[in-house]
Write an enzyme that holds these catalytic residues in place. Structure first.
Site, PDB file in Angstrom:
ATOM      1  CG  HIS A 272      -1.900  -1.167   1.201  1.00  0.00           C
ATOM      2  ND1 HIS A 272      -2.673  -1.559   0.126  1.00  0.00           N
ATOM      3  CD2 HIS A 272      -2.138  -2.070   2.195  1.00  0.00           C
ATOM      4  CE1 HIS A 272      -3.348  -2.645   0.446  1.00  0.00           C
ATOM      5  NE2 HIS A 272      -3.030  -2.985   1.691  1.00  0.00           N
ATOM      6  CG  ASP A 323      -5.400  -6.205   0.010  1.00  0.00           C
ATOM      7  OD1 ASP A 323      -5.448  -7.061   0.906  1.00  0.00           O
ATOM      8  OD2 ASP A 323      -5.271  -4.999   0.272  1.00  0.00           O
TER       9      ASP A 323
END
Length: 454
Positions: A272, A323
């Site tokens: 991220h 994810d």
């Protein structure tokens, strides 16, 4: 086709490390590319296809979350956020058994292969039984992941997660985290067990994943980095609250703290890294670490936009991951990565260099960064695993396209509907867009979800 037999595949055009080439004849032996000849005519017995691309790495997955896709899309009584989504995740994960995890992960991996991913980095933190007790075999839940990879055929970089605390400074964990928790001795035992268990898979790789700075202490983080010579992945700076809490604890922001206190290099993947200052962005780009970007999940959770323009200008490398697996599609991850940057910058073609193809830049960036992050080559090259996609050149959105215009058409127009075949270690696992075992694996998944959601 027997992956262990020697055979030849001929492509009208293929994307090689040095660029596009025509009339490419590839020899495959024992699942590995033995030779590549460009400008070669097809021979009798060759398998023939039009367009070939190397399979993409998926550098960040939580496979079990495929089972909760869509379950958190109801507005609560307060403003919804990542933190309210996390409570839904905790309630779901409370119920999952090893057999159920295997069924959920197998479907996720089938969908990854159908969507253009041929290797997955499984950031795996579901370790213990439903009441938090340890299994007799500490790798029981990891074994379910290995079995799912074996069933689907996807390549696996397994990233067992160390999780010990609920917040910065070693705060005690909450009940919702009881299935994730380890001490250092237990985690080292898990890694030892996995070194044997992963031998069941060809070209599997073992790394480690300290969950985040809020879940480990500095001494634990230093010890974890020494436990493996494989990849090191960590969640970092995904949420503004996380950054604020880190500053309150240490006086530094998460990326700033990691770069100042750990020997960060090309083994590391910062997943991220959404909220960085310009200084952090520059420093991360020059560290050698890969930024692990998950645009679909980051949009779903409302995380924010990665500062891509500054990161790329400083020479940073990135890859993409699915994810939370709410939607598994490599082309959509790449398209949304660029579109998010366009919305933020109010411009176009942000991820490309001057005069260059945006699709080409996105695909190559994700290929190279993902390979580095997962510790395995991702290319049509001699000695590499024969992992590749074939693209339907007759797809309307690819009509008349050559070279990188194929990637522009694939990512921004055709999407996954143009992926007609996927090969893993020389064996075709996707035909006409469908995994060869989809029906069986999807039927099992439906039975498991019916039980979990009853």
């Amino acid at each position: 086709m027997n992956a262990n037999a020697s055979h030849f595949v001929h492509f009208a055009t293929a994307l090689l490390p040095e660029g596009w080439a025509d009339d490419v004849r590839i020899a495959i032996s024992d699942g590995v590319i033995a030779s590549i000849t460009c400008g070669a005519n097809a021979q009798a017995g060759d398998e023939r296809h039009g367009i070939a691309l190397p399979g993409l790495p998926n550098l960040h997955s939580h496979a079990f979350q495929r089972g909760m896709a869509g379950l958190a899309e109801v507005r609560g009584s307060t403003n919804d956020s990542f933190w309210t989504w996390r409570e839904t995740m905790y309630r779901f994960v409370d119920r999952v058994t090893p057999d159920q995890l295997q069924a959920i992960a197998a479907l996720a991996y089938v969908e990854m292969l159908e969507g253009g991913f041929t290797r997955v980095g499984e950031f795996h933190y579901l370790h213990h039984d439903r009441d938090g007790r340890r299994f007799a075999d500490p790798a029981t839940m990891s074994a379910a992941i290995v079995a799912a990879a074996q069933d689907s055929g996807i390549a696996l970089t397994h990233l067992p997660v160390f999780y010990a605390h609920a917040g910065f400074g070693g705060l005690p964990p909450g009940d919702g985290q009881r299935r994730f928790l380890h001490d250092m001795g237990g985690f080292a035992a898990l890694l030892d067990r996995l070194r044997t268990g992963l031998s069941l898979l060809p070209d599997a790789i073992l790394g480690v994943a300290p969950h985040s700075l809020r879940a480990v202490t500095p001494p634990q983080l230093s010890a974890l980095a020494a436990l493996s010579d494989g990849p090191i992945h960590i969640h970092v700076a995904e949420q503004v609250k996380e950054v604020e809490d880190c500053v309150a604890w240490s006086g530094a922001r998460p990326v700033e703290w990691l770069l100042a206190n750990m020997a960060v290099d090309s083994r590391w993947c910062f997943v991220h890294a959404t909220h960085m200052t310009d200084t952090e962005t520059q420093a991360l780009a020059t560290s050698g670490a890969v930024a692990g970007l998950c645009p679909i999940t980051e949009a779903n959770l409302g995380d924010g936009l990665f500062p891509a323009a500054g990161f790329l200008a400083a020479g940073g490398g990135y890859g993409i991951g699915s994810d939370s697996n709410i939607l598994i599609d490599a082309t959509e991850e790449l398209r949304l990565l660029e579109y998010g940057q366009r919305l933020g910058a109010r411009g176009r073609n942000v991820m490309a260099s001057a005069g260059g193809s945006t699709g080409g830049a996105l695909f190559r960036g994700a290929l190279q960064g993902g390979a580095r992050a997962l510790g395995a080559p991702a290319a049509l090259a001699k000695g590499a695993s024969a992992d590749f996609l074939t693209i339907d050149g007759d797809h309307p959105s690819l009509a008349g396209r050559q070279g990188d215009a194929i990637l522009d058409g694939l990512i921004f127009a055709a999407g996954r509907s143009a992926i007609d075949g996927v090969w893993r270690r020389g064996r075709r696992v996707v035909e006409q867009g469908r995994h060869i075992h989809r029906d069986r694996i999807a039927a099992r998944y439906r039975r498991v979800l019916a039980d979990l959601l009853a």
